[in-house]
Write a protein that holds these residues in place. Sequence first.
Motif, mmCIF file in Angstrom:
data_model
loop_
_atom_site.group_PDB
_atom_site.id
_atom_site.type_symbol
_atom_site.label_atom_id
_atom_site.label_comp_id
_atom_site.label_asym_id
_atom_site.label_seq_id
_atom_site.Cartn_x
_atom_site.Cartn_y
_atom_site.Cartn_z
ATOM 1 N N ALA A 10 5.465 -0.525 -0.709
ATOM 2 C CA ALA A 10 4.827 0.582 -1.780
ATOM 3 C C ALA A 10 4.543 -0.086 -2.931
ATOM 4 C CB ALA A 10 5.303 1.711 -2.070
ATOM 5 N N ASP B 134 -1.465 6.025 3.604
ATOM 6 C CA ASP B 134 -1.095 6.460 5.220
ATOM 7 C C ASP B 134 -1.813 5.772 6.106
ATOM 8 O OD1 ASP B 134 1.367 7.521 4.115
ATOM 9 O OD2 ASP B 134 0.610 9.638 4.271
ATOM 10 N N VAL C 278 5.508 -3.165 5.432
ATOM 11 C CA VAL C 278 4.940 -2.530 4.436
ATOM 12 C C VAL C 278 5.639 -1.992 3.261
ATOM 13 C CG1 VAL C 278 3.237 -0.288 3.960
ATOM 14 C CG2 VAL C 278 3.120 -1.622 6.245
ATOM 15 N N THR D 104 0.718 -1.285 0.002
ATOM 16 C CA THR D 104 0.015 -0.112 -0.072
ATOM 17 C C THR D 104 0.960 1.181 -0.200
ATOM 18 O OG1 THR D 104 -1.958 1.130 1.084
ATOM 19 C CG2 THR D 104 -0.247 0.275 2.497
ATOM 20 N N ARG E 273 -0.873 2.151 6.540
ATOM 21 C CA ARG E 273 0.322 2.522 6.905
ATOM 22 C C ARG E 273 0.429 2.485 8.562
ATOM 23 N NH1 ARG E 273 5.158 2.760 4.088
ATOM 24 N NH2 ARG E 273 4.664 2.679 2.079
#
Length: 230
Positions: free
Chosen positions: A226, A212, A224, A209, A215
Amino acid sequence: MRGDGDGWVFSSDGSRHWGRHGAAGLLLRAPSGSGESSVLLQHRAAWSHQGGTWALPGGARDSHESAEHAAVREAGEEAGITDDLLTVRAEHVTAVEDSGWSYTTVVADTDHELDTVPNGESTELRWVAEKDVESLPLHPAFAVSWPSLRTVAVRAVLAPDASLDLGARTVRLDVGRFGWVVDVVAADDVESAVAAAQHPTELHTVVVTADDAVRGAVSADVTVLAPESL
């Protein structure tokens, strides 16, 4: 055609390392029939340096080459594998000497266990289940680097903003930490993504993901990544 990289480099302790401009090898993974990962290993010919041990296809870098180019070229020469059959995922420097010599492992995937064509530098090329690699007599340098190259089984949670077709593959979790995706969960909203990330599992959980909100809601033991990093 022979390049300009062949030759030994000597360190201050007297040890020697092949490759005037450093060296590189290809760590190629593929899904096995069970979905777990296999890696392509080379049983080094008896006449070669550390002959009789198992290691990665690889060799000396030429002065004009990147590590990726050298590793893929060597895999072509030693195993008959071409760059159109693989996807490079990462590079990891696994050895550095005071002479300036270094070895870079190029990590790549393919979608099945490819047929190989060995040259005179190999006694055998074999797809080995990742869990069985350490049972073989490994080249000493490869044995040292293997713990930073092996994977853990990963459950990937795709948040709503991560529109990826993510199948069995290598993911880089951190420097010197890799995972192999064995399970994928696509979440419809932020709440379900967070719930899936917190769901108990023996697998290492990775949330994909850039949101935010996601996260900030997952626990610290969840990796996590990106979407653009995959």
